[in-house]
Design a protein around this motif. Structure first.
Motif, PDB file in Angstrom:
ATOM      1  N   VAL A   1      -1.205  -7.417   4.676  1.00 16.31           N
ATOM      2  CA  VAL A   1      -2.380  -6.365   4.932  1.00 16.31           C
ATOM      3  C   VAL A   1      -1.720  -5.196   5.255  1.00 16.31           C
ATOM      4  O   VAL A   1      -2.244  -3.823   5.079  1.00 16.31           O
ATOM      5  N   LYS A   2      -0.910  -5.249   6.610  1.00 17.12           N
ATOM      6  CA  LYS A   2      -0.260  -4.030   6.947  1.00 17.12           C
ATOM      7  C   LYS A   2       0.297  -3.042   6.115  1.00 17.12           C
ATOM      8  O   LYS A   2       0.385  -1.749   5.956  1.00 17.12           O
ATOM      9  N   GLU A   3       1.378  -3.701   5.251  1.00 17.95           N
ATOM     10  CA  GLU A   3       1.971  -3.298   4.228  1.00 17.95           C
ATOM     11  C   GLU A   3       0.994  -2.708   3.164  1.00 17.95           C
ATOM     12  O   GLU A   3       1.286  -1.417   2.516  1.00 17.95           O
ATOM     13  N   TYR A   4       0.088  -3.221   2.667  1.00 21.24           N
ATOM     14  CA  TYR A   4      -0.952  -2.656   1.718  1.00 21.24           C
ATOM     15  C   TYR A   4      -1.715  -1.682   2.100  1.00 21.24           C
ATOM     16  O   TYR A   4      -1.890  -0.568   1.531  1.00 21.24           O
ATOM     17  N   LEU A   5      -2.089  -1.517   3.583  1.00 20.32           N
ATOM     18  CA  LEU A   5      -2.536  -0.515   4.168  1.00 20.32           C
ATOM     19  C   LEU A   5      -1.877   0.781   4.434  1.00 20.32           C
ATOM     20  O   LEU A   5      -2.207   1.872   4.337  1.00 20.32           O
ATOM     21  N   THR A   6      -0.515   0.550   4.598  1.00 18.90           N
ATOM     22  CA  THR A   6       0.050   1.633   5.063  1.00 18.90           C
ATOM     23  C   THR A   6       0.954   2.216   3.964  1.00 18.90           C
ATOM     24  O   THR A   6       1.570   3.454   3.835  1.00 18.90           O
ATOM     25  N   SER A   7       1.267   1.444   2.963  1.00 15.24           N
ATOM     26  CA  SER A   7       2.112   2.002   1.585  1.00 15.24           C
ATOM     27  C   SER A   7       1.527   2.437   0.924  1.00 15.24           C
ATOM     28  O   SER A   7       0.219   2.161   0.344  1.00 15.24           O
ATOM     29  N   CYS A   8       1.634   3.870   0.426  1.00 20.55           N
ATOM     30  CA  CYS A   8       0.789   4.536  -0.492  1.00 20.55           C
ATOM     31  C   CYS A   8       1.897   5.488  -1.440  1.00 20.55           C
ATOM     32  O   CYS A   8       2.435   6.050  -0.627  1.00 20.55           O
ATOM     33  N   ASP A   9       1.516   5.548  -2.702  1.00 25.71           N
ATOM     34  CA  ASP A   9       2.374   6.366  -3.432  1.00 25.71           C
ATOM     35  C   ASP A   9       1.524   6.895  -4.424  1.00 25.71           C
ATOM     36  O   ASP A   9       0.346   6.654  -4.746  1.00 25.71           O
TER      37      ASP A   9
END
Length: 689
Positions: free
Chosen positions: A39-47
């Motif tokens: 969940v944390k990776e999904y919310l923090t990673s954005c490109d």
């Protein structure tokens, strides 16, 4: 006769067990991320790519408009949009949702009697109160759908198999067919909701059948025949026609003109569309009190509305080979229902009849839907009077004839019965449930039957006994091949499903049936025989020698049996001056079943998971076999299952990791090496790997 040339492959390597494989080839132990880490990776990673996908998922028009083929699709979309728009204008909304929302409206604002105690009703007429209830339920339905879309609950559509969708949409087509009969026959039949509503509706129709309006009936039959013939011609000459003949538009215009010219409404008592409301109502605020009163009913309305829409979409997606996204559909319906409800609109879903009209009249993209909406807007604002003389029976006839494709799905019953009987049960159960109980309860029935078939397939899998194809490292079901090699004393048992709490006993019973003996019973008989022998030894009975028991024993041994903790244990042999040979023929007074098996190989290549209950049952079964001197091998076990076995303390002094082998052939070669069965193992040993 031509001989097929086949390529050969030869691999030379040691015979591996899982333990020896780990010694020669180091394995990377990966750390599996916890749910919160994902969940944390999904919310923090954005490109940029992710942002682009997010925008396209919310606004799919961006994606398909870039690929729009103007020359190929535009004309068909225009014709289809006009045809669908004409039907949509006079037909109203989806009948199933109409009945479900209508039930809430009737409960809160009954025809006779006081309305519910809702302060927002003060100062409103009965019709205004009902509109407020319907629009508020629609708004709440949109909230539920939008929330499910945002929370990515669209995954539930994976439980809608093609078979279930086919049965469900066929039932929906039958519902629509019955709902149009009253227009085709010119009868006055009230809307009925709930279980067996179709039966009650047909009963009311047949009670009034003698009052059928002949003009409506004849006109409907003529229109259905004409439209059917033209559509068949459209299909047959599709390649030669630039666009399908817009027969729906043609018959609608002709029917309007004939009805107006001959005054069908007055002369033949034909029910026509009548006065159409012009313009749009101003927006209103939904009632929170109605939300509180209707929440329990709005949620199933949201589910049924979405399910019907997705089911119909899936039918055409399969037919025309394009993908659909359940979460995208939920967001779209949620937003449209919330926005429309503020302008007094009704609950939106996919109307099967108008979808059929749009597809069969040449529609390719959402441009057809846009034109259909513009048609509705134009007619509502300015041109509604032109359609006022149109007989309702004409609309009913157009809807019925366009249901042909859905109704023809009944042909799938025979196909499914010949190919896959459980799937046939799903189709028939879903269709009958939806027809008799309504689409909402019918959907639940269909899902229940579908899940039961899954449970049935996994709880009672088709286990098999494998044997070697001579000269290869391949193993197949011995029932399927006449010439197979099965070494003496070896049994290969394949489990073709996950092993869990519901099928572990079935698995153990099938295993006992496959090997031909119950290891626990054998162990108990052996222990009983040993106790009897010990008593004879204590008495120093000379009959032991006279009965030839010394032939049953090998040389003296001082190796004691290992002391184990659970299950029934083998009897202690420390007091015996010899080692028992249970494979020898025992005297009649010793009733011990013969075990003609020295090795049991369990093929786990199709086992995708084990639960805790299955592990306990499997561990008991393995110990039962090892305690009657049967070597157990487990082959092709998934790496995640191995990790789970380690984490759950599956291994002990009796159940060891050395039992596990990477391939079936590795285990078989190890068996042959141990038992030196040259007569039957030479073919296997000579197989080059």
């Amino acid at each position: 006769m031509m001989v097929t040339l086949r390529k050969q492959y030869v691999v030379s390597r040691p015979v591996y067990s899982e333990d020896s494989l780990a010694e020669d080839h180091e394995k990377i132990h990966r750390k599996h991320k916890a749910l919160m880490e994902h969940v944390k990776e999904y919310l923090t990673s954005c490109d940029a790519n992710r942002a682009k996908k997010a925008v396209v998922s919310v606004l799919p028009v961006i994606g398909w408009m870039r690929m729009y083929r103007v020359r190929e699709w535009l004309l068909g979309d225009v014709v289809s949009g006009v045809s669908t728009g004409l039907v949509a204008i006079m037909q109203g909304s989806f009948p199933v949702l109409s009945l479900m929302v209508g039930a809430v409206v009737t409960r809160l604002v009954p025809e006779d009697g006081p309305h519910a105690n809702i302060t927002d009703f003060e100062g409103l007429t009965q019709d205004q109160q009902r509109v407020l209830v319907a629009s508020s339920v629609t708004f709440l339905m949109g909230i539920f759908q939008l929330a499910m879309g945002v929370l990515q609950v669209g995954f539930i559509v994976v439980y809608l198999s093609d078979t279930l969708v086919s049965g469900f949409t066929t039932a929906a087509a039958v519902h629509i067919l019955v709902s149009q009969l009253k227009f085709v026959l010119g009868l006055s039949v009230p809307g009925i909701n709930g279980p067996l509503s179709m039966i009650y509706t047909l009963e009311k129709i047949f009670v009034q059948i003698t009052s059928t309006n002949i003009c409506d009936l004849v006109m409907s039959i003529v229109i259905m025949v004409v439209v059917f013939i033209v559509k068949e011609l459209n299909d047959r000459y599709r390649a030669k026609l630039p666009v399908p003949i817009p027969i729906e538009v043609i018959v609608t215009v002709i029917a309007c003109g004939v009805s107006y010219g001959f005054n069908f409404e007055k002369r033949y008592d034909v029910e026509v569309v009548g006065t159409m409301v012009k313009g749009y109502e101003p927006p209103i605020v939904p009632s929170v009190q109605v939300f509180q009163e209707s929440a329990a009913e709005a949620f199933p309305v949201a589910i049924v509305g979405f399910t019907v829409a997705f089911s119909v979409a899936k039918v055409y997606a399969n037919k025309h080979d394009y993908p659909i996204d359940g979460n995208q559909e939920l967001v779209a319906f949620g937003v449209s229902n919330m926005f429309g409800a503020t302008f007094r609109s009704f609950a939106a879903s996919t109307a099967l009849s108008r979808t059929a009209v749009q597809e069969s009249s040449g529609g390719k993209t959402q441009v057809a839907g846009l034109i259909s909406a513009m048609m509705a807007m134009i007619v509502t604002v300015a041109l509604g009077f032109l359609l006022e003389p149109l007989p309702r029976s004409v609309l009913g006839a157009l809807v019925i004839v366009n249901l042909k494709g859905m109704l023809m799905q009944f042909r799938e019953i025979l196909y499914l019965w010949r190919r896959d009987k459980p799937e046939c049960v799903v189709w028939v159960g879903t269709c009958l449930g939806a027809i008799l109980l309504g689409l909402d309860f019918g959907l639940a029935v269909g899902l229940g039957i579908e899940l039961l078939t899954v449970v049935f397939r996994t709880q009672f899998p088709r286990c098999s006994i494998l044997a070697n194809l001579p000269g290869t490292d391949l193993y197949r079901d011995q029932k399927d091949y006449p010439l197979v090699c099965e070494p003496k004393g070896v049994k290969i048992f394949r489990i073709p499903s996950p092993i869990f709490f519901a099928n572990i006993e079935f698995f153990r019973n099938k295993l006992v049936e496959a090997v031909g003996f119950n290891p626990l019973r054998v162990l108990r008989k052996r222990n009983k025989a040993l106790r009897k022998i010990k008593k004879l030894l204590q008495k120093r009975d000379p009959g032991i020698t006279e009965n030839g028991l010394e032939d049953l024993f090998w040389t003296a041994t001082n190796d004691p049996e290992e002391n184990t903790e659970v299950l029934e244990l083998p009897a202690d042999l420390k007091e015996l001056p010899f080692q028992m040979n249970w494979s020898a023929e025992l005297p009649s007074e010793f009733s011990v079943p013969t075990v003609n098996l020295h090795s049991l190989i369990l093929d786990f290549s199709a086992v995708s998971f084990l639960d805790i209950s299955a592990m306990k049952g499997l561990k008991m079964a393995l110990k039962e076999f090892t305690r009657v001197d049967v070597d157990v091998y487990i082959v092709s076990c998934d790496a995640l299952i191995m990790e789970k076995l380690h984490s759950c303390m599956f291994f002990d002094d009796e159940i060891r990791t050395s039992m596990f082998f990477p391939t079936l052939h590795d285990a078989m070669l190890d068996v042959l090496e141990k038992h030196q069965d040259n007569s039957t193992g030479s073919v296997l040993k000579d197989t080059k790997l």
